[in-house]
Design an enzyme around this catalytic site. Structure first.
Site, PDB file in Angstrom:
ATOM      1  N   SER A 146      36.768  44.602  46.278  1.00  0.00           N
ATOM      2  CA  SER A 146      36.704  44.708  44.951  1.00  0.00           C
ATOM      3  C   SER A 146      35.477  43.765  44.163  1.00  0.00           C
ATOM      4  O   SER A 146      35.343  42.979  44.926  1.00  0.00           O
ATOM      5  CB  SER A 146      38.010  44.208  44.233  1.00  0.00           C
ATOM      6  OG  SER A 146      37.994  43.991  42.792  1.00  0.00           O
ATOM      7  N   TYR A 159      45.508  39.119  42.944  1.00  0.00           N
ATOM      8  CA  TYR A 159      44.589  40.351  43.093  1.00  0.00           C
ATOM      9  C   TYR A 159      43.282  39.673  43.573  1.00  0.00           C
ATOM     10  O   TYR A 159      42.893  40.313  44.770  1.00  0.00           O
ATOM     11  CB  TYR A 159      44.391  41.330  41.957  1.00  0.00           C
ATOM     12  CG  TYR A 159      43.529  42.511  42.242  1.00  0.00           C
ATOM     13  CD1 TYR A 159      44.338  43.649  42.722  1.00  0.00           C
ATOM     14  CD2 TYR A 159      41.961  42.378  42.010  1.00  0.00           C
ATOM     15  CE1 TYR A 159      43.612  44.721  42.833  1.00  0.00           C
ATOM     16  CE2 TYR A 159      41.288  43.722  42.208  1.00  0.00           C
ATOM     17  CZ  TYR A 159      42.190  45.016  42.696  1.00  0.00           C
ATOM     18  OH  TYR A 159      41.635  45.980  42.831  1.00  0.00           O
TER      19      TYR A 159
END
Ligand code: NDP
Length: 256
Positions: A146, A159
Site C-alpha cells: 500500500s 494497517y
C-alpha cells in the site's frame, strides 16, 4: 492470447481475495495471459461468480472458500489447488482489511485482526505453497502492500504496520528462496476504486478530492490497472526481478 515472455499458459495461480477489487483485477490479467486460477475468499457467492467469469477466458478456474488467517484453511486451500489444478506456480497474497481508528483508539483484537489478515496470511500462504513451487522448478509470489508501506497513517496504525511488514517479508522470501528459483515482489497500490475505499470515501469527509489533488494522474486507480503488473510479476518477463516493491499509484508516491 499472450505469447512470449508474458505467456502464462500451463501455469496455476492462487489469488487470495480474488473474488473482487484489486485481486479480481489481477486474476483477470493472469487468466487472459493463460493461467488457471484458484480464486480464494470467504464469500461463497462472490468467489463462485468470479471463478465462473474467469472461465470465460478459456482457462480452468476454481472457487476456494477459505479464511486465509487460519493455518488449516490455508493447507486445505493449497491441497485442493494441487489436487484440482495440478501444480502451483503463482501466489498473489492480496486478501486485506482495514479498521480505521487512530492508535490510541484501536483495541488489541482489532490490531490482531488486521495484522492476521494482511500480514500473517501472507506468511501462512507463502510457506504453504513453497513445497509445490519448489517441485514445479520455481514460482512467483506477489504481495500487496500500500502507500502505507511507505507513509504513516494517523487513522490506520495496524494497517500501515501490516503493509510496512509485508514489504520486509517480501524481501526475506526473495532472499531465502532465490535458490529455489522463486521470485517474490510487492505491489504498492495508490488509491484504487474498490469496496474498501468506497467505504472509506463514505466515512472520511473530503477524501475523494484529497485523492484527486494528491495523485498526479488526477484519477482513482481502477482494478484493471493491476492486470499488467500481475502478468509481469507472474511471468518469465520478471525472472531477474525479486525483492522489489513497485508502486502502481498514478504517481502518488513521488508527488512532492
Ligand atoms: P476489497 O475489500 O475489494 O477486497 C478484499 C478482498 O480480500 C476480498 O476479496 C475479500 O474476500 C478478501 N478477504 C478479506 N479477508 C479475508 C480472509 N480472512 N480470508 C480470505 N479472503 C479475505 O479491497 P481491495 O481490492 O481494495 O483490497 C485488496 C488489497 O489491496 C488489500 O490487501 C488492500 O489492503 C490492498 N490495497 C487497496 C488499496 C485501495 O485503494 N483499494 C490501496 C492499497 C492497498 P471475502 O470478502 O470473500 O473474504
Amino acid at each position: 492470447m499472450t505469447t512470449g515472455p508474458f505467456d502464462l499458459t500451463g501455469k496455476v495461480a492462487i489469488v487470495t481475495g480474488g473474488n473482487g477489487g484489486i485481486g479480481l483485477g489481477m486474476a483477470r490479467g493472469l487468466a487472459e495471459a493463460g493461467a488457471d486460477i484458484a480464486v480464494v475468499g470467504r464469500n461463497e457467492a462472490k468467489s463462485n461468480a468470479a471463478a465462473a467469469e474467469l472461465k470465460q477466458c478459456g482457462i480452468r478456474a476454481i472457487s476456494v472458500i477459505a479464511d486465509v488467517t487460519g493455518k488449516t484453511a490455508v493447507a486445505d486451500m493449497v491441497g485442493r489447488t494441487v489436487r484440482e489444478l495440478g501444480r502451483i506456480d503463482i501466489l498473489v497474497n492480496n486478501a486485506g482489511i482495514n479498521i480505521r481508528k487512530p492508535p490510541h483508539a484501536l483495541d488489541l483484537d482489532e490490531w490482531d485482526s488486521v495484522i492476521r489478515t494482511n500480514l500473517t496470511s501472507a506468511f501462512l500462504c507463502s510457506q504453504a505453497v513453497h513445497p509445490a513451487m519448489k517441485a514445479a522448478g520455481g514460482g512467483k509470489i506477489i504481495n500487496i502492500g500500500s502507500m502505507m508501506s511507505i507513509f504513516g497513517a494517523s487513522f490506520a496504525p495496524a494497517y500501515a504496520a501490516s503493509k510496512g511488514g509485508i514489504v520486509q517479508f517480501t524481501r526475506s522470501c526473495a532472499v531465502a528462496w532465490a535458490a529455489d528459483n522463486i521470485q517474490a515482489n510487492a505491489v504498492l497500490p495508490g488509491w484504487i476504486d474498490t469496496d474498501l475505499t468506497r467505504r472509506a470515501r463514505r466515512e472520511i469527509d473530503g477524501l475523494h478530492d484529497k485523492v484527486l489533488g494528491r495523485t498526479p494522474a488526477a484519477r482513482w486507480g481502477a482494478i484493471a490497472d493491476f492486470a499488467g503488473i500481475a502478468v509481469f510479476l507472474a511471468s518469465s518477463a520478471s525472472d531477474f526481478v525479486t525483492g522489489t516493491a513497485i508502486p502502481v499509484d498514478g504517481g502518488f508516491s513521488v508527488m512532492g
